[in-house]
Design a protein around this motif. Structure first.
Motif, PDB file in Angstrom:
ATOM      1  N   UNK A  78       0.797  -1.224   0.000  1.00  0.00           N
ATOM      2  CA  UNK A  78       0.000   0.000   0.000  1.00  0.00           C
ATOM      3  C   UNK A  78       0.833   1.280   0.000  1.00  0.00           C
ATOM      4  N   UNK A  79       2.161   1.176   0.063  1.00  0.00           N
ATOM      5  CA  UNK A  79       3.007   2.376   0.032  1.00  0.00           C
ATOM      6  C   UNK A  79       2.927   3.043  -1.334  1.00  0.00           C
ATOM      7  N   UNK A  80       2.740   4.362  -1.343  1.00  0.00           N
ATOM      8  CA  UNK A  80       2.699   5.101  -2.597  1.00  0.00           C
ATOM      9  C   UNK A  80       4.125   5.454  -3.031  1.00  0.00           C
ATOM     10  N   UNK A  81       4.530   4.958  -4.181  1.00  0.00           N
ATOM     11  CA  UNK A  81       5.879   5.196  -4.689  1.00  0.00           C
ATOM     12  C   UNK A  81       5.822   6.196  -5.839  1.00  0.00           C
ATOM     13  N   UNK A  82       6.572   7.284  -5.721  1.00  0.00           N
ATOM     14  CA  UNK A  82       6.679   8.282  -6.784  1.00  0.00           C
ATOM     15  C   UNK A  82       8.115   8.239  -7.292  1.00  0.00           C
ATOM     16  N   UNK A  83       8.298   7.796  -8.519  1.00  0.00           N
ATOM     17  CA  UNK A  83       9.637   7.729  -9.100  1.00  0.00           C
ATOM     18  C   UNK A  83      10.035   9.093  -9.673  1.00  0.00           C
ATOM     19  N   UNK A  84      11.248   9.520  -9.358  1.00  0.00           N
ATOM     20  CA  UNK A  84      11.810  10.754  -9.890  1.00  0.00           C
ATOM     21  C   UNK A  84      13.037  10.390 -10.726  1.00  0.00           C
ATOM     22  N   UNK A  85      13.087  10.840 -11.957  1.00  0.00           N
ATOM     23  CA  UNK A  85      14.201  10.459 -12.824  1.00  0.00           C
ATOM     24  C   UNK A  85      14.387  11.471 -13.944  1.00  0.00           C
ATOM     25  N   UNK A  86      15.568  11.446 -14.525  1.00  0.00           N
ATOM     26  CA  UNK A  86      15.838  12.298 -15.680  1.00  0.00           C
ATOM     27  C   UNK A  86      15.597  11.565 -16.984  1.00  0.00           C
ATOM     28  N   UNK A  87      15.101  10.329 -16.901  1.00  0.00           N
ATOM     29  CA  UNK A  87      14.943   9.489 -18.090  1.00  0.00           C
ATOM     30  C   UNK A  87      13.524   8.939 -18.205  1.00  0.00           C
ATOM     31  N   UNK A  88      13.084   8.732 -19.455  1.00  0.00           N
ATOM     32  CA  UNK A  88      11.745   8.212 -19.696  1.00  0.00           C
ATOM     33  C   UNK A  88      11.719   6.692 -19.855  1.00  0.00           C
ATOM     34  N   UNK A  89      12.900   6.077 -20.029  1.00  0.00           N
ATOM     35  CA  UNK A  89      12.928   4.672 -20.422  1.00  0.00           C
ATOM     36  C   UNK A  89      12.666   3.682 -19.290  1.00  0.00           C
ATOM     37  N   UNK A  90      12.343   4.168 -18.084  1.00  0.00           N
ATOM     38  CA  UNK A  90      12.004   3.258 -16.993  1.00  0.00           C
ATOM     39  C   UNK A  90      10.501   3.248 -16.710  1.00  0.00           C
ATOM     40  N   UNK A  91       9.731   3.928 -17.536  1.00  0.00           N
ATOM     41  CA  UNK A  91       8.302   4.114 -17.254  1.00  0.00           C
ATOM     42  C   UNK A  91       7.544   2.789 -17.171  1.00  0.00           C
TER      43      UNK A  91
END
Length: 240
Positions: A78-91
């Motif tokens: 249930x943890x909300x994970x917000x990914x921060x990155x300089x790249x789009x290829x991990x979406x």
């Protein structure tokens, strides 16, 4: 109510930016901010602490954000994970982990305000769902345990661990009574002693500063500090 937020990035500047954004933003919860500068450090922190929201960088040395997120998800669904990155290829990988958001750096304060409001809305939805279903969740070595309120007899502090007695089995997990007390519905659970929280619906009798619960033989001690509240709860149960 407290909202535990972790910021994990191997760049301290990015951690400070997110922390400053959180402190600037008016939200309905009291934020408790946890900082981590590697995936390994974040995982170590989560061993004994449930985190509601994680701002997680992807490109980090050694354990990257995707792998860290996978391990977090194994422990807390249930943890909300917000990914921060300089790249789009991990979406795609972020999507498969059921991340709440995938954000390309840099994140502006305006975008962050929109994001934090979405987080609060989701958190309120989770609270509403929990109140309807009346469950208490915690982590043990084997995974997440969810208990119905109606199945719980009492919580007892035993050193650094919490022992919970229930109709479906007994468990031990790491937490504090204070944290548990704050998370429970106070119309159903009451502190009766420095080391105990009891289910009011299970109250049956009081004898010699000992509390009797329906369904179990063990008595629970009552301290003078909490006796008035317990007596009132028992009277309501018996006469209303």
């Amino acid at each position: 109510m407290e909202l535990t937020i972790a910021i994990c990035d191997d760049d301290k500047t990015h951690v400070e930016i997110i922390k400053e954004y959180i402190n600037r933003t008016t939200i309905d919860y009291e934020p408790k901010i946890i900082e981590a500068y590697s995936g390994e450090e974040l995982l170590e922190l989560t061993k004994n602490m449930h985190i509601d929201v994680i701002f997680l960088d992807i490109e980090m040395k050694q354990l990257n954000g995707i792998e860290t997120g996978k391990r977090i998800r194994e422990m807390y669904e249930d943890t909300m994970i917000i990914f921060l990155t300089g790249y789009k290829n991990y979406a795609l990988e972020a999507f498969q982990l059921e991340s709440f958001q995938y954000i390309i750096k840099p994140i502006t304060y305006e975008k962050f305000c929109d994001l934090i409001q979405k987080i609060c809305t989701r958190f309120k939805e989770k609270e509403a769902y929990s109140s309807i279903n009346k469950t208490f969740s915690f982590k043990i070595k084997e995974g997440i345990v969810r208990l119905k309120y109606e199945d719980i007899y009492y919580f007892e502090r035993q050193g650094k661990k919490i022992y919970v007695s229930t109709q479906v089995g007994n468990y031990e997990f790491v937490d504090t009574l204070k944290s548990i007390e704050e998370s429970l519905d106070k119309n159903i659970f009451l502190r009766c002693h420095q080391g105990f929280i009891v289910n009011i619906d299970k109250l049956s009798n009081i004898k010699d500063n000992q509390l009797m619960l329906s369904g179990i033989e063990q008595s629970i001690p009552i301290s003078r500090k909490y006796k008035k509240d317990i007596l009132y709860a028992l009277e309501k149960k018996l006469f209303y």
